[in-house]
Write a protein that holds these residues in place. Sequence first.
Motif, PDB file in Angstrom:
ATOM      1  N   LEU A 134      69.712  34.679  54.490  1.00 54.02           N
ATOM      2  CA  LEU A 134      69.518  34.680  55.939  1.00 54.02           C
ATOM      3  C   LEU A 134      70.787  35.155  56.631  1.00 54.02           C
ATOM      4  O   LEU A 134      71.852  34.534  56.487  1.00 54.02           O
ATOM      5  CB  LEU A 134      69.161  33.262  56.417  1.00 54.02           C
ATOM      6  CG  LEU A 134      69.115  33.065  57.935  1.00 54.02           C
ATOM      7  CD1 LEU A 134      68.058  33.950  58.589  1.00 54.02           C
ATOM      8  CD2 LEU A 134      68.846  31.594  58.275  1.00 54.02           C
ATOM      9  N   ASP A 135      70.661  36.267  57.373  1.00 55.00           N
ATOM     10  CA  ASP A 135      71.716  36.657  58.298  1.00 55.00           C
ATOM     11  C   ASP A 135      71.520  35.768  59.523  1.00 55.00           C
ATOM     12  O   ASP A 135      70.741  36.082  60.420  1.00 55.00           O
ATOM     13  CB  ASP A 135      71.592  38.145  58.649  1.00 55.00           C
ATOM     14  CG  ASP A 135      72.603  38.562  59.713  1.00 55.00           C
ATOM     15  OD1 ASP A 135      73.350  37.695  60.204  1.00 55.00           O
ATOM     16  OD2 ASP A 135      72.628  39.761  60.050  1.00 55.00           O
ATOM     17  N   GLY A 136      72.224  34.647  59.486  1.00 47.32           N
ATOM     18  CA  GLY A 136      72.097  33.669  60.567  1.00 47.32           C
ATOM     19  C   GLY A 136      73.297  33.739  61.483  1.00 47.32           C
ATOM     20  O   GLY A 136      73.845  32.713  61.874  1.00 47.32           O
TER      21      GLY A 136
ATOM     22  N   ASN B 153      77.508  38.973  54.954  1.00 47.12           N
ATOM     23  CA  ASN B 153      76.195  39.519  54.572  1.00 47.12           C
ATOM     24  C   ASN B 153      76.304  40.443  53.368  1.00 47.12           C
ATOM     25  O   ASN B 153      75.495  40.386  52.441  1.00 47.12           O
ATOM     26  CB  ASN B 153      75.601  40.318  55.739  1.00 47.12           C
ATOM     27  CG  ASN B 153      75.033  39.426  56.825  1.00 47.12           C
ATOM     28  OD1 ASN B 153      74.607  38.297  56.567  1.00 47.12           O
ATOM     29  ND2 ASN B 153      75.006  39.934  58.044  1.00 47.12           N
ATOM     30  N   GLN B 154      77.306  41.318  53.402  1.00 43.90           N
ATOM     31  CA  GLN B 154      77.425  42.299  52.318  1.00 43.90           C
ATOM     32  C   GLN B 154      77.824  41.635  51.007  1.00 43.90           C
ATOM     33  O   GLN B 154      77.360  42.033  49.932  1.00 43.90           O
ATOM     34  CB  GLN B 154      78.414  43.411  52.710  1.00 43.90           C
ATOM     35  CG  GLN B 154      77.935  44.264  53.891  1.00 43.90           C
ATOM     36  CD  GLN B 154      76.585  44.936  53.636  1.00 43.90           C
ATOM     37  OE1 GLN B 154      76.262  45.336  52.523  1.00 43.90           O
ATOM     38  NE2 GLN B 154      75.770  45.045  54.684  1.00 43.90           N
TER      39      GLN B 154
ATOM     40  N   THR C 264      70.693  31.372  50.695  1.00 43.14           N
ATOM     41  CA  THR C 264      72.040  31.513  51.257  1.00 43.14           C
ATOM     42  C   THR C 264      71.934  31.883  52.738  1.00 43.14           C
ATOM     43  O   THR C 264      70.964  32.519  53.162  1.00 43.14           O
ATOM     44  CB  THR C 264      72.850  32.613  50.526  1.00 43.14           C
ATOM     45  OG1 THR C 264      72.130  33.856  50.601  1.00 43.14           O
ATOM     46  CG2 THR C 264      73.056  32.244  49.061  1.00 43.14           C
ATOM     47  N   VAL C 265      72.937  31.453  53.483  1.00 49.40           N
ATOM     48  CA  VAL C 265      72.952  31.768  54.918  1.00 49.40           C
ATOM     49  C   VAL C 265      74.375  32.106  55.337  1.00 49.40           C
ATOM     50  O   VAL C 265      75.326  31.498  54.854  1.00 49.40           O
ATOM     51  CB  VAL C 265      72.396  30.589  55.761  1.00 49.40           C
ATOM     52  CG1 VAL C 265      73.127  29.289  55.485  1.00 49.40           C
ATOM     53  CG2 VAL C 265      72.452  30.910  57.269  1.00 49.40           C
ATOM     54  N   ASN C 266      74.489  33.115  56.189  1.00 50.64           N
ATOM     55  CA  ASN C 266      75.764  33.454  56.786  1.00 50.64           C
ATOM     56  C   ASN C 266      75.656  33.224  58.294  1.00 50.64           C
ATOM     57  O   ASN C 266      74.676  33.637  58.902  1.00 50.64           O
ATOM     58  CB  ASN C 266      76.082  34.925  56.531  1.00 50.64           C
ATOM     59  CG  ASN C 266      77.496  35.258  56.952  1.00 50.64           C
ATOM     60  OD1 ASN C 266      78.415  35.116  56.166  1.00 50.64           O
ATOM     61  ND2 ASN C 266      77.675  35.680  58.195  1.00 50.64           N
ATOM     62  N   PHE C 267      76.624  32.514  58.859  1.00 52.04           N
ATOM     63  CA  PHE C 267      76.604  32.380  60.327  1.00 52.04           C
ATOM     64  C   PHE C 267      77.964  32.702  60.915  1.00 52.04           C
ATOM     65  O   PHE C 267      78.991  32.590  60.238  1.00 52.04           O
ATOM     66  CB  PHE C 267      76.109  30.984  60.756  1.00 52.04           C
ATOM     67  CG  PHE C 267      77.039  29.849  60.440  1.00 52.04           C
ATOM     68  CD1 PHE C 267      78.100  29.545  61.274  1.00 52.04           C
ATOM     69  CD2 PHE C 267      76.849  29.066  59.310  1.00 52.04           C
ATOM     70  CE1 PHE C 267      78.962  28.496  60.988  1.00 52.04           C
ATOM     71  CE2 PHE C 267      77.717  28.016  59.013  1.00 52.04           C
ATOM     72  CZ  PHE C 267      78.765  27.728  59.853  1.00 52.04           C
ATOM     73  N   CYS C 268      77.968  33.119  62.193  1.00 58.33           N
ATOM     74  CA  CYS C 268      79.197  33.539  62.871  1.00 58.33           C
ATOM     75  C   CYS C 268      79.789  32.414  63.705  1.00 58.33           C
ATOM     76  O   CYS C 268      79.069  31.755  64.463  1.00 58.33           O
ATOM     77  CB  CYS C 268      78.914  34.724  63.798  1.00 58.33           C
ATOM     78  SG  CYS C 268      78.536  36.237  62.917  1.00 58.33           S
ATOM     79  N   LEU C 269      81.086  32.251  63.608  1.00 57.91           N
ATOM     80  CA  LEU C 269      81.813  31.345  64.494  1.00 57.91           C
ATOM     81  C   LEU C 269      82.203  32.070  65.778  1.00 57.91           C
ATOM     82  O   LEU C 269      82.476  31.448  66.799  1.00 57.91           O
ATOM     83  CB  LEU C 269      83.099  30.869  63.805  1.00 57.91           C
ATOM     84  CG  LEU C 269      82.912  30.024  62.544  1.00 57.91           C
ATOM     85  CD1 LEU C 269      84.240  29.895  61.807  1.00 57.91           C
ATOM     86  CD2 LEU C 269      82.359  28.650  62.903  1.00 57.91           C
TER      87      LEU C 269
ATOM     88  N   GLY D 132      85.674  35.071  62.557  1.00 54.53           N
ATOM     89  CA  GLY D 132      85.234  34.388  61.348  1.00 54.53           C
ATOM     90  C   GLY D 132      83.769  34.050  61.246  1.00 54.53           C
ATOM     91  O   GLY D 132      83.069  33.860  62.241  1.00 54.53           O
ATOM     92  N   SER D 133      83.324  34.001  59.987  1.00 58.05           N
ATOM     93  CA  SER D 133      81.953  33.628  59.645  1.00 58.05           C
ATOM     94  C   SER D 133      81.997  32.756  58.414  1.00 58.05           C
ATOM     95  O   SER D 133      83.002  32.730  57.694  1.00 58.05           O
ATOM     96  CB  SER D 133      81.131  34.882  59.328  1.00 58.05           C
ATOM     97  OG  SER D 133      80.785  35.560  60.512  1.00 58.05           O
ATOM     98  N   LEU D 134      80.888  32.071  58.151  1.00 56.85           N
ATOM     99  CA  LEU D 134      80.789  31.251  56.945  1.00 56.85           C
ATOM    100  C   LEU D 134      79.562  31.633  56.151  1.00 56.85           C
ATOM    101  O   LEU D 134      78.438  31.640  56.682  1.00 56.85           O
ATOM    102  CB  LEU D 134      80.776  29.772  57.323  1.00 56.85           C
ATOM    103  CG  LEU D 134      82.199  29.318  57.690  1.00 56.85           C
ATOM    104  CD1 LEU D 134      82.193  28.348  58.823  1.00 56.85           C
ATOM    105  CD2 LEU D 134      82.926  28.758  56.467  1.00 56.85           C
ATOM    106  N   LEU D 135      79.799  31.947  54.881  1.00 61.09           N
ATOM    107  CA  LEU D 135      78.705  32.229  53.952  1.00 61.09           C
ATOM    108  C   LEU D 135      78.470  30.948  53.158  1.00 61.09           C
ATOM    109  O   LEU D 135      79.407  30.413  52.558  1.00 61.09           O
ATOM    110  CB  LEU D 135      79.115  33.390  53.037  1.00 61.09           C
ATOM    111  CG  LEU D 135      78.139  33.761  51.922  1.00 61.09           C
ATOM    112  CD1 LEU D 135      76.763  34.134  52.470  1.00 61.09           C
ATOM    113  CD2 LEU D 135      78.710  34.915  51.088  1.00 61.09           C
ATOM    114  N   CYS D 136      77.234  30.453  53.181  1.00 62.81           N
ATOM    115  CA  CYS D 136      76.935  29.145  52.589  1.00 62.81           C
ATOM    116  C   CYS D 136      75.833  29.271  51.547  1.00 62.81           C
ATOM    117  O   CYS D 136      74.874  30.027  51.738  1.00 62.81           O
ATOM    118  CB  CYS D 136      76.472  28.166  53.667  1.00 62.81           C
ATOM    119  SG  CYS D 136      77.532  28.123  55.131  1.00 62.81           S
ATOM    120  N   GLY D 137      75.955  28.503  50.465  1.00 65.26           N
ATOM    121  CA  GLY D 137      74.933  28.551  49.417  1.00 65.26           C
ATOM    122  C   GLY D 137      75.308  27.670  48.243  1.00 65.26           C
ATOM    123  O   GLY D 137      76.211  26.828  48.347  1.00 65.26           O
TER     124      GLY D 137
END
Length: 342
Positions: A168-170, A63-64, A193-198, A207-212
């Motif tokens: 999106l903080d997803g 997110n940051q 852009t979206v970030n989601f948590c694994l 881990g998380s993935l930032l996508c865009g």
Amino acid sequence: MIVDLRSDTVTRPSAEMYKAMAEAPLGDDVLGDEPTVAKLEELAAEMVGKEAALFVPSGTMGNQIAMAVHCDRGDAVLIEEEAHMIYYEVGGPGIISNVVTWTLPSDKGIMDPAVVESHVLKRSLHTPGTSLLCLENTHNRGGGTIIPLATMAAYQDVAKRHGMKIHLDGARVFNAAVGLGVDVKEIASKVDTVNFCLSKGLRSPVGSLLCGPADFIEEARIWRKRLGGGMRQAGILAACGIVSLTQMVDRLADDHRRTRSLAQSLSELPGLTIDWDRVQTNMVLVGTETQANEWTERLHEKGVWCFPVAPKRLRLVLHADVDDHGVAYAVETFRALAGVAA
Ligand SMILES: *Cc1c(COP(=O)(O)O)cnc(C)c1O
């Protein structure tokens, strides 16, 4: 017996994950030759319908980084007032991106798109320019609540009209997709852009993935290094992430089913109330007549762990490590403490 309902972050890796960790081909991701991380990033981008993805150690970092890439110093960012990025990221927006966060009220985490639009500022000699709108879906402090697709589309219209980007903080966007019964791409298509948590309902340890867009991710990769998030043989972790994305998404429906069942049983007990409007995914907010921390202490003694989130409110979160027996034990424990015979 211990039933840990504090968060979906507490899940332990599955047997498939340990196997995947042991077998993953590894490289050095900072040197750019980590095959398992590359595979996870490709899979994530494909699943959410974005050009590229970046594996980051935490949702907070994703997110940051997103904010840092989207914004210039001094920009204004519109964001819901109880968002994770405001509440639980220790002032990151001020320290890392040097932005002004413009916090807006909401109904269960859903800001009114008209109110969002009315707060957009145009850059001038006097005012900061509003360059980013941040959303959270599902909404953590809202109780795992979902932003409807129509509202997401309305935000997108506002952003387009004003040349603003949307992040999106997803963290739990897969819970939102499963809750709505749509492909996660439909939600992600409304944002840049979206970030989601694994590491939540999807069960990975880290881990998380930032996508865009590809150029955004290229810059995000530099920010990740700058913040100390470059990880070497990270394929060990990415291997779990691949299991998460290929095997753990559909099972979120089980968490949602158990959440409704737990909420139903607790609603029948004296001294407890359920806010049904908020029971949408894998969380239940339980109103308590007496102090919530008295409940958590007594529950903890019996092996049922949860957090108070307000003086008279508990939060219970369902996840892969709580099965039907766990739910039954939690209900039994609540019933005993409420003074009701089984
Ligand atoms: C958990 C969470 C995050 C990220 O958390 P990390 O612990 O940093 O991975 C971000 N946003 C929301 C809404 C969350 O619930």
